[in-house]
Design a protein around this motif. Structure first.
Motif, mmCIF file in Angstrom:
data_model
loop_
_atom_site.group_PDB
_atom_site.id
_atom_site.type_symbol
_atom_site.label_atom_id
_atom_site.label_comp_id
_atom_site.label_asym_id
_atom_site.label_seq_id
_atom_site.Cartn_x
_atom_site.Cartn_y
_atom_site.Cartn_z
ATOM 1 N N ASN A 1 0.659 -1.293 -0.069
ATOM 2 C CA ASN A 1 -0.088 -0.028 -0.028
ATOM 3 C C ASN A 1 0.865 1.187 0.091
ATOM 4 N N SER B 1 -10.170 10.986 -2.161
ATOM 5 C CA SER B 1 -10.151 10.071 -1.159
ATOM 6 C C SER B 1 -11.470 10.612 -0.207
ATOM 7 N N ILE C 1 -5.979 11.108 3.911
ATOM 8 C CA ILE C 1 -6.671 9.929 4.472
ATOM 9 C C ILE C 1 -7.134 10.463 5.808
ATOM 10 N N GLU D 1 -8.607 1.290 5.510
ATOM 11 C CA GLU D 1 -7.954 2.124 4.909
ATOM 12 C C GLU D 1 -6.931 2.790 5.678
ATOM 13 N N ASP E 1 -2.819 2.301 5.560
ATOM 14 C CA ASP E 1 -1.971 3.282 5.437
ATOM 15 C C ASP E 1 -1.010 3.752 6.492
#
Lengths: 548, 340
Positions: free
Chosen positions: A24, A36, B176, B197, B201
């Motif tokens: 990732n 996002s 994010i 997520e 991350d």
């Protein structure tokens, strides 16, 4: 057997975690941020600036740090501002200003359209509250409203909601310029009072609004502070109630990134839009890059050598002939190559760009070793001498003063002056000795507190920086008297002429050698337009635009 | 019972240790010439005696040293570390805010260091003097000898900038949303709140800084594991077990490794403590908002309340880790007794 299986499972889990993490690895870009955050925020324009910040407060009553104006300048308005188009102050909250004949009273009319982010109108009461508070808090910011001798604002009247009259203790030709500084930011008094703000003389012990103002803004600027986390990041968002022209970016993130190398590769990679703390060496590595723009501009930060005039402190360098010898022995071109391209050398302590500043010195021809030796021969030390040279650990614009000290050492050796560089810690005693004027020979730097050449008059004999070099008023009464003359001169042309005279008189005869006016380098993504260094705000964030 | 007594005894000792550390840091901070006034006031303000005096009164710098010490210790015993001059926040709240980031990074680093360190050590010992052994020894020596700041810049340049295999600085990508605060450990909070997520991350952002931090400790663990294992493998009881035909794997993992583990555990404990100390440069380069960054900024601005707070926290960490390691000795080797 079971144990082995457990071990194997643990190993597999650990490896999975590591592999997943590596997988990732797509770096997030500012575009990625918009993507996002789905839905309504897809159109949001986000700007990311990386900075090694020095700020820790955004209360205009306390803030004075180098980068604080970048935030306070867009979250608050001032009566006047410095715009990118002009070096002279232009009205911001004030729609007009009338100065009394004696130069002691300034009557400002407040723009009737001005409103705070809260929706409250900006009134004269807010101006009075803000200035009284900043003055009475006895903080760094207070020094611009009233000096150590009690000169400055003595009274503020508010005859009506739109008019504010400021009375000064004595005429001050730089007063309008001072009102552009963050100390003069106008606060929403209703909000600040509700959060512990006090503006009278009890403010130093009783005002508790700083905690609130460190995390939220209470101004009328185009942005509001959404959040601040020290050592992490600060977020500004557009003020929907802004009464002036709306800025382009909806959100600005100022990311703490103390390491300049990290800033450089992050901007090249596209994770940040602007890198702020880069050196000339780093700029050289990206100057031909097609991905980023390199912006450079002169700052008002100047470096200087101080040679104390009192023989008991300055020893050999207190001698006027030695001072002249040192002035001509230094290789300014070499010093400028250390600092970087764009460095200039002002004639004296009025920086290039200020009202009345003379053209910079041609460093290619200024050095004259024969002249230096001749001056030294006329001093009591014709064969040279050895002297201590304390140097602090400060690094103006990222260039350590110790590097400059090394160059000074090698230059002065050529005329027989040997200096012992003594590294010192700024907070560990050096700063106090510098302030108390007990350092004999040193290298230091200076940046103005407000955008006006009067700020530089602190270097004159009898003024507070002059005192640090033992330059008392009686050593040069004519020059000392010019301080008062310039401060009182409200005619800009005459003030410029007087400032020119000061430079001529101090070019060769002063205990200060101004060796450079430092440049600033910024690297920005090609997606960001109008990136410029500002000597007032460091960067005027309202001017930045996203390329189509 | 003996173990409980031992832990209580060690905790009392830890309190004494912290008082000693606090006193030492206080004395050291006062031995430094200057009182920080020059660090916080502008040149113009420094010329204004009223402002200088107001600053000293506000921060208690106008009081005699002994009075400052008494107030300081009194506050400390009440859990009040004072107010940070730099941030204006309570030092405790700054530590609480920054600590999870450091713990998350240190935990990941020690996990990597232990896993690879022990693995490499075992392989080295079992393949003694082979090419693999020589290579792993070279890796461990490199890990121990390379300065962390240099390695940090190198891995950022290669794996982030050039290859793009890992994200660069910070705890998370800017786009994010951080997970809801529960523990402050983003990976854990992301997992608990189902914000995968954010979890992935933040996990990816841990990779480069934790590799840098782990390299030194991993080198130490590899070398210690190898040496300890080789020593154990040359003992009589292992020779006897071999002669009796015990298979290689149980011999290695059950009999040899169990006895070789004590020195390795000691190194892991010391390594974890070192990680917290070594955070300063790595966190600064990776813009990691943890205790190291707080220490760096506090030292730079002579923020003594904050410097003392960070010192106490690191000392407390060392003490707690050492207690944990001491307890683990007994778990691994029952011969270790706590009542002596």
């Amino acid at each position: 057997m079971k144990k082995r299986i457990r071990i194997m499972l643990a190993l597999v889990l650990m490896l999975t975690l590591v592999v997943t993490a590596c997988g990732n690895s797509t770096p997030a870009t500012t575009e990625g941020q918009s993507e996002s955050t789905e839905g309504s925020q897809t159109e949001e324009k986000v700007l990311v600036i990386a900075l090694e910040p020095d700020y820790f407060t955004f209360d205009p009553g306390y803030a004075y740090e180098l980068y604080a104006p970048m935030i306070i300048g867009v979250t608050y308005d001032t009566l006047y501002e410095i715009t990118p188009d002009s070096d002279f102050p232009a009205p911001q909250l004030a729609s007009e200003c009338v100065v009394s004949e004696d130069g002691l009273s300034y009557t400002f009319t407040i723009n009737p359209n001005a409103v705070f982010a809260s929706g409250n109108d900006v009134t004269s009461a807010d101006v009075k509250f803000s200035f009284d508070r900043a003055k009475n808090l006895q903080s760094n910011a207070s020094a611009l409203l009233i000096d150590g001798e009690g000169n400055g604002i003595v009274d503020i009247e508010t005859p009506d909601e739109d008019t504010v009259v400021i009375h000064l203790s004595k005429p001050d030709s730089s007063f309008i310029s001072k009102t552009t500084s963050t100390s003069y930011a106008v606060l929403d008094s209703a909000i600040v009072i509700a959060n512990g703000g006090i503006s009278d003389i009890t403010a130093p012990g009783k005002d508790t609004a700083q905690d609130y103002l460190n995390n939220q803004s209470a101004g009328s600027g185009p942005y509001i502070m959404e959040s601040f986390s020290a050592d992490d990041k600060l977020v500004l968002v557009k003020n929907k109630n802004y009464w002036g022209e709306m800025p382009d970016y909806d959100r600005i993130i100022i990311q703490d990134m103390p390491d300049a190398n990290s800033q450089l590769i992050s901007v090249q990679k596209g994770d940040i839009d602007i890198a702020f703390n880069l050196s000339a060496d780093q700029i050289a590595s990206v100057s031909s890059s097609s991905d980023v723009n390199v912006i450079s501009g002169p700052t008002m930060t100047m470096g200087f050598l101080l040679m104390h005039n009192d023989p008991a402190i300055g020893q050999q360098v207190s001698d006027p002939y030695v001072q002249k010898a040192i002035r001509y022995a230094l290789d300014y071109e070499g010093i400028h190559s250390i600092i970087g391209e764009g460095t200039v050398m002002p004639v004296s302590f009025i920086q290039s760009g200020f009202l009345g500043a003379l053209d910079p010195v041609d460093v290619k021809t200024f050095r004259d070793l024969e002249k230096a030796k001749a001056f030294l021969a006329q001093s009591p030390y014709p064969d040279g001498f050895t002297i201590d040279f304390p140097v602090s650990n400060l690094a103006p614009e990222g260039i350590p003063l110790t590097l400059i000290a090394e160059k000074v050492k090698s230059d002065l050796q050529e005329i027989g002056i040997n200096i012992n560089i003594v590294p010192r810690d700024w907070g560990g005693g050096y700063g106090d000795e510098y302030r108390d004027g007990t350092l004999g020979f040193t290298v230091m730097y200076w940046g103005p507190d407000y955008y006006d050449p009067n700020n530089q008059l602190a270097f004159l004999p009898g003024q507070f920086v002059g005192h640090r070099a033992g330059w008392t008023a009686d050593l040069n009464p004519e020059l000392a008297a010019m301080h008062e003359q310039i401060i009182r001169e409200t005619d800009e042309a005459k003030r410029a002429e007087l400032l020119g005279q000061v430079q001529m008189l101090t070019a060769e005869n002063s205990p200060f050698i101004v060796y450079a006016q430092y440049p600033k380098y910024i690297v920005a993504s090609k997606d960001v337009l109008n990136v410029e260094y500002s000597n007032v705000y460091r960067m005027d964030l309202t001017q930045l635009k996203k390329a189509d | 019972m003996n173990l409980a007594k031992f832990i209580v005894k060690r905790l009392l000792f830890t309190v004494m240790l912290l008082i000693g550390v606090a006193t030492s840091v206080f004395i050291l901070s006062k031995m430094v010439p200057g009182d920080g006034v020059s660090s916080y006031l502008s040149p113009r303000s420094l010329a204004n005696e009223q402002i200088v005096e107001a600053f000293k009164v506000k921060w208690g710098l106008d009081k005699p040293l002994i009075v400052q010490y008494v107030y300081y210790m009194k506050n400390l015993l009440q859990g009040n570390l004072g107010q940070s001059i730099r941030t204006g926040n309570q030092v405790v709240s700054d530590l609480v805010k920054n600590y999870p980031a450091t713990i998350e990074l240190a935990s990941m680093s020690i996990l990597l260091a232990t896993f690879f360190g022990v693995l490499f050590g075992i392989v080295s010992a079992t393949k003694r003097n082979s090419l693999i052994d020589q290579s792993l020894r070279a890796v461990s020596v490199t890990g121990v000898s390379v300065p962390s700041f240099w390695l940090a810049i190198l891995v950022l340049y290669v794996f982030y900038y050039k290859l793009g295999w890992a994200p660069g600085t910070g705890r998370m990508s800017l786009g994010i949303q951080a997970p809801r605060h529960i523990t402050g450990l983003y990976v854990v909070d992301g997992f608990i709140t189902g914000n995968y997520e954010a979890m992935l991350d933040s996990l990816s952002h841990l990779i480069l800084p934790s590799i840098v931090l782990a390299s030194f400790t991993m080198g130490l663990i590899t070398r210690t594991t190898r040496a300890s294992l080789l020593e154990t493998l040359s003992t009589d009881y292992i020779r006897t077990a071999k002669a009796k035909g015990l298979p290689k794997a149980p011999l290695m993992y059950r009999h040899a490794m169990g006895n070789a583990a004590i020195p390795v555990l000691t190194v892991i404990g010391v390594g974890f403590g070192n990680l917290l100390g070594g955070m300063v440069l790595v966190e600064t380069i990776f813009a990691w908002p943890g205790i190291g960054q707080l220490a760096f900024q506090s030292v730079k601005s002579l923020d003594f309340p904050s410097i003392i707070g960070v010192s106490l926290l690191i000392a407390a960490n060392y003490a707690v880790i050492n207690i944990f390691i001491d307890v683990m000795y007994g778990v691994i080797d029952p011969r270790v007794r706590y009542d002596r």
